[in-house]
Design a protein around this motif. Structure first.
Motif, PDB file in Angstrom:
ATOM      1  N   LEU A  89      41.460  39.498  29.873  1.00  0.00           N
ATOM      2  CA  LEU A  89      40.348  40.381  29.522  1.00  0.00           C
ATOM      3  C   LEU A  89      39.210  40.064  30.484  1.00  0.00           C
ATOM      4  O   LEU A  89      38.868  38.891  30.669  1.00  0.00           O
ATOM      5  CB  LEU A  89      39.855  40.157  28.092  1.00  0.00           C
ATOM      6  CG  LEU A  89      40.661  40.734  26.935  1.00  0.00           C
ATOM      7  CD1 LEU A  89      40.119  40.198  25.607  1.00  0.00           C
ATOM      8  CD2 LEU A  89      40.612  42.260  26.926  1.00  0.00           C
ATOM      9  N   SER A  90      38.633  41.066  31.089  1.00  0.00           N
ATOM     10  CA  SER A  90      37.446  40.812  31.897  1.00  0.00           C
ATOM     11  C   SER A  90      36.316  40.362  30.979  1.00  0.00           C
ATOM     12  O   SER A  90      36.319  40.653  29.772  1.00  0.00           O
ATOM     13  CB  SER A  90      37.034  42.058  32.679  1.00  0.00           C
ATOM     14  OG  SER A  90      36.449  43.022  31.823  1.00  0.00           O
ATOM     15  N   THR A  91      35.353  39.658  31.545  1.00  0.00           N
ATOM     16  CA  THR A  91      34.219  39.197  30.737  1.00  0.00           C
ATOM     17  C   THR A  91      33.483  40.369  30.071  1.00  0.00           C
ATOM     18  O   THR A  91      33.185  40.305  28.878  1.00  0.00           O
ATOM     19  CB  THR A  91      33.272  38.342  31.597  1.00  0.00           C
ATOM     20  OG1 THR A  91      33.953  37.122  31.935  1.00  0.00           O
ATOM     21  CG2 THR A  91      31.991  38.013  30.872  1.00  0.00           C
ATOM     22  N   ASP A 276      34.410  40.448  41.057  1.00  0.00           N
ATOM     23  CA  ASP A 276      34.751  39.040  41.212  1.00  0.00           C
ATOM     24  C   ASP A 276      35.850  38.604  40.252  1.00  0.00           C
ATOM     25  O   ASP A 276      36.513  39.429  39.625  1.00  0.00           O
ATOM     26  CB  ASP A 276      33.504  38.177  41.046  1.00  0.00           C
ATOM     27  CG  ASP A 276      33.002  38.150  39.612  1.00  0.00           C
ATOM     28  OD1 ASP A 276      33.168  39.170  38.911  1.00  0.00           O
ATOM     29  OD2 ASP A 276      32.451  37.122  39.174  1.00  0.00           O
ATOM     30  N   GLY A 277      36.023  37.291  40.138  1.00  0.00           N
ATOM     31  CA  GLY A 277      37.112  36.725  39.361  1.00  0.00           C
ATOM     32  C   GLY A 277      37.201  37.249  37.947  1.00  0.00           C
ATOM     33  O   GLY A 277      38.282  37.619  37.483  1.00  0.00           O
ATOM     34  N   ASP A 278      36.102  37.288  37.217  1.00  0.00           N
ATOM     35  CA  ASP A 278      36.153  37.711  35.816  1.00  0.00           C
ATOM     36  C   ASP A 278      35.576  39.100  35.586  1.00  0.00           C
ATOM     37  O   ASP A 278      35.454  39.540  34.452  1.00  0.00           O
ATOM     38  CB  ASP A 278      35.445  36.694  34.923  1.00  0.00           C
ATOM     39  CG  ASP A 278      33.943  36.663  35.115  1.00  0.00           C
ATOM     40  OD1 ASP A 278      33.471  36.988  36.222  1.00  0.00           O
ATOM     41  OD2 ASP A 278      33.221  36.291  34.162  1.00  0.00           O
ATOM     42  N   GLY A 279      35.200  39.783  36.676  1.00  0.00           N
ATOM     43  CA  GLY A 279      34.809  41.182  36.560  1.00  0.00           C
ATOM     44  C   GLY A 279      33.369  41.451  36.238  1.00  0.00           C
ATOM     45  O   GLY A 279      33.013  42.591  35.913  1.00  0.00           O
ATOM     46  N   ASP A 280      32.488  40.461  36.348  1.00  0.00           N
ATOM     47  CA  ASP A 280      31.099  40.736  35.984  1.00  0.00           C
ATOM     48  C   ASP A 280      30.162  40.909  37.186  1.00  0.00           C
ATOM     49  O   ASP A 280      29.036  41.357  37.017  1.00  0.00           O
ATOM     50  CB  ASP A 280      30.552  39.668  35.023  1.00  0.00           C
ATOM     51  CG  ASP A 280      30.522  38.260  35.605  1.00  0.00           C
ATOM     52  OD1 ASP A 280      30.903  38.086  36.780  1.00  0.00           O
ATOM     53  OD2 ASP A 280      30.120  37.333  34.869  1.00  0.00           O
ATOM     54  N   ARG A 281      30.634  40.590  38.391  1.00  0.00           N
ATOM     55  CA  ARG A 281      29.790  40.787  39.573  1.00  0.00           C
ATOM     56  C   ARG A 281      30.273  42.001  40.363  1.00  0.00           C
ATOM     57  O   ARG A 281      31.381  42.492  40.157  1.00  0.00           O
ATOM     58  CB  ARG A 281      29.831  39.550  40.472  1.00  0.00           C
ATOM     59  CG  ARG A 281      29.236  38.320  39.838  1.00  0.00           C
ATOM     60  CD  ARG A 281      29.173  37.173  40.824  1.00  0.00           C
ATOM     61  NE  ARG A 281      28.547  35.995  40.226  1.00  0.00           N
ATOM     62  CZ  ARG A 281      28.005  35.008  40.906  1.00  0.00           C
ATOM     63  NH1 ARG A 281      27.995  35.032  42.223  1.00  0.00           N
ATOM     64  NH2 ARG A 281      27.458  33.981  40.289  1.00  0.00           N
ATOM     65  N   ASN A 282      29.430  42.466  41.283  1.00  0.00           N
ATOM     66  CA  ASN A 282      29.811  43.632  42.072  1.00  0.00           C
ATOM     67  C   ASN A 282      29.286  43.534  43.495  1.00  0.00           C
ATOM     68  O   ASN A 282      28.321  42.822  43.774  1.00  0.00           O
ATOM     69  CB  ASN A 282      29.303  44.923  41.415  1.00  0.00           C
ATOM     70  CG  ASN A 282      27.788  45.060  41.473  1.00  0.00           C
ATOM     71  OD1 ASN A 282      27.228  45.573  42.439  1.00  0.00           O
ATOM     72  ND2 ASN A 282      27.102  44.600  40.423  1.00  0.00           N
ATOM     73  N   LEU A 283      29.942  44.257  44.373  1.00  0.00           N
ATOM     74  CA  LEU A 283      29.516  44.413  45.758  1.00  0.00           C
ATOM     75  C   LEU A 283      29.518  45.896  46.063  1.00  0.00           C
ATOM     76  O   LEU A 283      30.487  46.599  45.770  1.00  0.00           O
ATOM     77  CB  LEU A 283      30.477  43.683  46.696  1.00  0.00           C
ATOM     78  CG  LEU A 283      30.255  43.889  48.204  1.00  0.00           C
ATOM     79  CD1 LEU A 283      28.967  43.206  48.647  1.00  0.00           C
ATOM     80  CD2 LEU A 283      31.444  43.328  48.994  1.00  0.00           C
TER      81      LEU A 283
END
Length: 542
Positions: A89-91, A276-283
């Motif tokens: 599950l993503s964060t 990112d790894g757990d899905g909470d950051r973005n580019l």
């Protein structure tokens, strides 16, 4: 059968800004996970018969830890556990599930953007009933309990099959294995105009999304390619892997340089993005234009009303202190509140719950809204897609229009990773001690107007948080911020933030590091970075 097993405390289980993070071999120590999880439950009350959400980013040791957590949760009286299939599950998806199920809380297994694998990083974080990270009073209680724990309770039973959808029984607790993407995708459909975005793809809009062999791969495949009609192959590295395929799953200009190079080439799609790894950051990178996290927050806040879920406007904006002041100018123009908090998403929770803010962002490529209580990388990408589809402009054109309206905050973050902890702490102490004497000092054309150690008073619960970052502010509005990050697992990470505002449209298109060159040099001089860290240059520049 429930067993009570004797144990001895570990002294190193203090949760940081995003839970407990350590190297995998540390978590594999005897009873290390059990101690921490039991300490979480010992610090909570009123959960008998309640629902607990459990999931993680699929990194190495994720599956082992989930079995321990489920058995300890059953032994401690939870009535139901809801787990993403495969333990994934993503964060932000955990947060969404907690909220939609009205669960008591959730356990997130992740070390976010840190590397994975047998010698990589692992983490455990507890989220409360609003879907957000536990506040400091809870994490302080958890840490206190870890230092005195003498036993933990666990159900003796075979492992739960977490790969098969459905319901099983574990002691007196029901375990439900659910589709990892379904609930989150349904939530996104309530926020964005999927028909409009789908039309843009049909009309020739192109993008690349790099899931970095991490958790957002399944979400991106379903939402971007299956539901929105992006071309097959839009999602890169879409299968979550225990070691992230050897990638460092941090969507920045070092670890996602291939995306930057693509966006700056003549083969660039309209949008390059990553999480990112757990899905909470973005580019976010448009054709020929990188968007800083601070500018992304400001642009999304200024344009959120174009998306159906935000058509009534934005109640307020919150940003972490090191994030640039670009969003402040949007809030001022919209006539809404702007809240400056310490770094850490947990500080946004009270503001969101009180309805004071709608959009939040922090300097570490984290952006989100009141739909969950975590930052949300794919949400940010979808909002950008909706804005691009509505305005029918490029990323570059939207950014240029934004700067012409609000001015440009030249901004950069310099990270010195895995430096010696003693040296980093000595730097902070030396700089903190010198703060009173800095005011009024001149360095060429720059004069220091104020220098302080940022403190935050929560306007909702009245709590105070001190020592949240050292700020050096100049008379022309420029500033340098220094802080030690709490997200690493080895040594210390010194983050230095450099910012200058430019109102003149003729001066808004300089290369960022050149525009900030004098402040960058001064950031070294004021803090003695090389002397304390033995580093002449940062590890990562964003």
């Amino acid at each position: 059968m429930i067993k009570e097993i004797a144990t001895t405390p570990y002294s190193d289980q203090r949760p940081g800004t995003s839970g407990l993070r350590k190297k995998v071999p540390i978590f594999q120590q005897r009873h290390y996970v059990e101690n921490f999880v039991q300490s979480i439950f010992d610090s909570l009350t009123g959960f008998a018969g309640e629902t607990l959400v459990v999931g993680g980013d699929g990194r190495f040791y994720n599956r082992d830890a989930i079995q321990k957590i489920l058995k300890i949760a059953a032994a401690n009286g939870f009535g139901r556990a809801v787990v993403g299939r495969g333990g994934v599950l993503s964060t932000p998806a955990v947060s969404a599930l907690i909220r939609s199920l009205k669960a008591f809380g959730g356990v997130v297994l992740s070390a976010s953007h840190n590397p994975g694998g047998p010698d990589g990083d692992f983490g455990i974080k507890y989220n409360v009933a609003n879907g957000g990270p536990a506040p400091e009073k809870v994490t302080d209680a958890i840490y206190a309990r870890t230092r005195e724990i003498t036993s933990f309770r666990i159900v003796e039973a075979p492992d739960v099959d977490i790969d098969r959808l459905g319901v099983t029984q574990l002691g007196d607790m029901r375990v439900e294995i659910v589709d990892s993407v379904e609930n989150y995708a349904a939530l996104m459909q309530t926020l964005f105009d999927f028909d409009r975005i789908r039309d843009a793809f049909r009309g020739g809009f192109t993008m690349k999304f790099d899931a970095m062999s991490a958790v957002t791969g399944p979400y991106a495949h379903v939402i971007l390619e299956d539901m929105l009609g992006a071309a097959p192959g839009t999602v890169l590295n879409g299968a979550p892997l225990p070691d992230f395929g050897g990638h460092h799953p941090d969507p920045n200009l070092v670890h996602a340089k291939h995306l930057y190079d693509l966006a700056m080439s003549d083969r660039s799609p309209d949008l390059c993005a990553a999480s990112d790894g757990d899905g909470d950051r973005n580019l976010i990178i448009g054709r020929g234009r990188f968007v800083t996290p601070s500018d992304s927050l400001a642009v999304l806040a200024a344009n959120a009303h174009l998306a159906p879920g935000y058509r009534d406007g934005v109640a307020g904006i919150a940003r972490s202190m090191p994030t640039s002041g670009a969003a402040d100018r949007v809030a001022e123009k919209l006539g809404i509140g702007l809240y400056e908090t310490p770094t850490g998403w947990k500080f946004f929770g009270n503001l969101l719950d009180a309805g004071l803010v709608t959009i939040c962002g922090e300097e570490s490529a984290g952006t989100g809204s009141n739909h969950v209580r975590e930052k949300d990388g794919l949400w940010a990408v979808l909002l950008w897609l909706d804005v691009l589809a509505a305005r029918k402009q490029s990323v570059d054109a939207i950014l240029r229009d934004h700067w012409a309206t609000y001015g440009r905050n030249y901004y950069s973050r310099h990270d010195y990773e895995e430096v010696d902890s003693d040296g980093a702490n000595a730097l902070v102490k030396s700089l903190r001690d010198s703060l009173p004497s800095l005011k009024g000092k001149r360095f060429g054309a720059l004069e220091i107007a104020e220098a302080d150690d940022f403190a935050y008073h929560d306007p909702v619960d009245g709590s105070d948080s001190r020592n949240q970052g050292l700020r050096v502010m100049f008379a022309d509005g420029s500033r340098i911020v220094y802080r030690l990050s709490g997200t690493g697992t080895a040594g210390a990470t010194l983050r230095v933030y450099i910012e200058r505002y430019e109102a003149d449209p003729a001066k808004q298109f300089l290369e960022t590091q050149n525009a900030l060159s004098d402040l960058i040099a001064l950031s070294h001089e004021i803090a003695g970075i090389e002397r304390f860290t033995q580093r002449k240059a940062p590890s990562v520049i964003t």
